[in-house]
Design an enzyme around this catalytic site. Structure first.
Site, PDB file in Angstrom:
ATOM      1  CB  CYS A  65     -43.451 -41.577 -45.966  1.00  0.00           C
ATOM      2  SG  CYS A  65     -42.532 -42.598 -47.240  1.00  0.00           S
TER       3      CYS A  65
ATOM      4  CE  LYS B 252     -37.190 -46.741 -44.871  1.00  0.00           C
ATOM      5  NZ  LYS B 252     -38.721 -46.108 -45.140  1.00  0.00           N
TER       6      LYS B 252
ATOM      7  NE  ARG C  15     -41.688 -49.194 -48.414  1.00  0.00           N
ATOM      8  CZ  ARG C  15     -43.107 -49.161 -48.547  1.00  0.00           C
ATOM      9  NH1 ARG C  15     -43.605 -48.797 -49.736  1.00  0.00           N
ATOM     10  NH2 ARG C  15     -43.778 -49.431 -47.531  1.00  0.00           N
TER      11      ARG C  15
ATOM     12  CE  LYS D 220     -36.826 -47.299 -41.326  1.00  0.00           C
ATOM     13  NZ  LYS D 220     -38.108 -46.554 -41.931  1.00  0.00           N
TER      14      LYS D 220
ATOM     15  CB  SER E  46     -40.998 -52.798 -36.531  1.00  0.00           C
ATOM     16  OG  SER E  46     -40.656 -53.069 -37.993  1.00  0.00           O
TER      17      SER E  46
HETATM   18  C1  PBG Z   1     -42.407 -45.648 -44.103  1.00  0.00           C
HETATM   19  C2  PBG Z   1     -41.399 -46.058 -42.953  1.00  0.00           C
HETATM   20  C3  PBG Z   1     -41.122 -47.638 -42.755  1.00  0.00           C
HETATM   21  C4  PBG Z   1     -40.471 -47.374 -41.609  1.00  0.00           C
HETATM   22  C5  PBG Z   1     -40.481 -46.235 -41.029  1.00  0.00           C
HETATM   23  N1  PBG Z   1     -40.928 -45.396 -41.958  1.00  0.00           N
HETATM   24  C6  PBG Z   1     -41.281 -48.755 -43.462  1.00  0.00           C
HETATM   25  C7  PBG Z   1     -40.745 -48.848 -44.977  1.00  0.00           C
HETATM   26  O1  PBG Z   1     -40.054 -48.114 -45.487  1.00  0.00           O
HETATM   27  O2  PBG Z   1     -41.253 -49.685 -45.527  1.00  0.00           O
HETATM   28  C8  PBG Z   1     -39.812 -48.619 -40.837  1.00  0.00           C
HETATM   29  C9  PBG Z   1     -40.113 -48.691 -39.416  1.00  0.00           C
HETATM   30  C10 PBG Z   1     -39.812 -49.695 -38.636  1.00  0.00           C
HETATM   31  O3  PBG Z   1     -39.859 -51.021 -39.062  1.00  0.00           O
HETATM   32  O4  PBG Z   1     -39.694 -49.614 -37.391  1.00  0.00           O
HETATM   33  N2  PBG Z   1     -41.445 -45.271 -45.296  1.00  0.00           N
HETATM   34 ZN    ZN Z   2     -42.866 -44.670 -47.118  1.00  0.00          ZN
END
Ligand code: PBG
Ligand code: ZN
Length: 349
Positions: free
Chosen positions: A143, A220, A242, A273, A300
């Protein structure tokens, strides 16, 4: 009891721990767990992340002592996230900068240059892990948000909207560079349209078509459960959110379409996810992509929530951790990305 119908009786089938163990279609195994690891650009770092209990940001020099004991316990795969903390941000305005040349490591810019810098944390970490743990499977999150000056997952137009075409090309380029460094798997989490096709093409053209797995964060969702991750990775967007690329939490139909699209574009693994609030999507993915491995990411915020509940006396940590991942496997997941991986290696020993 004599009056009860035969068809009413179920308890005879699961009165013993062993007969209970037969009730699942699949049992948890250590190789189902992939461990997310934060790698920062201070090579000697070992910094506890307050919002992610027990998790650290690691420098490349610490990886061997950190991973060694886990590999001994049966750790089979990791997914790497780069966290550039020693970079300076290019000054605003934040719009697309397609013509910045690759510079020496250290500038967070419109193209997310530190992502695939030879001296950046991810490429360095891939090399260290490959050299020290030849059997450990290395996936890399792909990313741009950790590496751009504005913290969005792609290139921006002047009006702050995503500029899809160059974003996708850049994400494919980063993926190929991770493959060149030795990654076994690239996992784009940006949610840009068309990136799976572009990455697969890029991998094939660079000679990695038969060597590198493409795991798509297909469904996602724009979730409130990413907060601790954004703390850990410093990847919160500097403005906006986002929602124009991550899916609305209500969007079952879009999730199904995204899963089918990514299967069609060449994804080798499909991911959902977050996991626990989206078990129905995991079950849908299992039915829509029955011939693919199916990953889910216990993110997380889910991890932090389970810890917080345990600390508040709501349940016992281990019992709840098992219940959460067993629900994911029951829904159809074959692979779980989770910060509980070290615990499960212990618990499943
Ligand atoms: C980045 C990304 C994110 C996560 C994984 N890759 C955060 C987001 O999209 O803001 C989240 C992983 C987690 O919360 O453990 N694109
Ligand atoms: Zn990202």
């Amino acid at each position: 009891m004599a009056s009860m119908d035969i068809s009413s009786i179920l308890q005879g089938g699961y009165q013993h721990p062993v007969s209970r163990s037969w009730q699942g279609r699949r049992a948890l195994t250590k190789s189902m767990f992939m461990y997310p690891i934060f790698i920062t650009d201070d090579p000697n770092a070992s910094v506890l992340i307050p919002s992610l209990p027990g998790q650290h940001r690691w420098g490349v020099n610490k990886l061997v002592e950190f991973l060694g004991p886990l590999v001994k316990k049966g750790l089979s795969s990791v997914i790497l996230f780069g966290v550039p903390l020693n970079c300076v941000k290019a000054s605003p305005p934040y719009f697309a900068v397609t013509d910045i040349p690759l510079t020496s490591y250290g500038l967070q810019d419109g193209r997310g240059s530190p992502a695939d810098d030879e001296n950046g944390p991810v490429i360095q970490a891939i090399k260290v892990i490959r050299a020290n743990f030849p059997n450990l499977y290395i996936a890399c999150d792909v990313c741009l948000c950790e590496y751009t000056d504005h913290g969005h997952c792609g290139y921006l137009n002047e009006d702050g909207t995503i500029h899809t075409e160059p974003s996708v090309q850049r994400i494919a380029q980063v993926s190929v560079n991770y493959a060149k460094a030795g990654a076994h798997c690239v996992a784009p989490s940006d949610m840009m349209d068309g990136r799976i096709k572009a990455i697969k093409r890029g991998l094939i053209d660079a000679g990695f078509g038969n060597k590198v797995t493409l795991m798509s964060y297909s469904a996602k969702f724009a979730s409130s459960l990413y907060g601790p991750f954004r703390d850990a990775a410093g990847s919160a967007p500097s403005f906006g959110d986002r929602k124009c690329y991550q899916l609305p939490p209500t969007a079952k139909g879009l999730a199904r379409r995204a899963i089918l699209r990514d299967v069609g574009e060449g994804a080798d693994i499909i991911m959902v996810k977050p996991a626990l609030p989206y078990l129905d999507i995991i079950a849908d993915a299992a039915q829509l992509a029955p011939d693919h491995p199916l990953a889910c990411y216990q993110v997380s915020g889910e991890f932090a929530m389970i810890h917080a509940g345990a600390n508040a006396g709501v349940y016992e940590l281990k019992t709840m951790a098992f219940e959460s991942v067993e629900s994911m496997v029951r829904a159809g997941a074959t692979l779980i990305l989770t910060y509980f991986t070290p615990d499960f290696l212990e618990w499943l020993s």
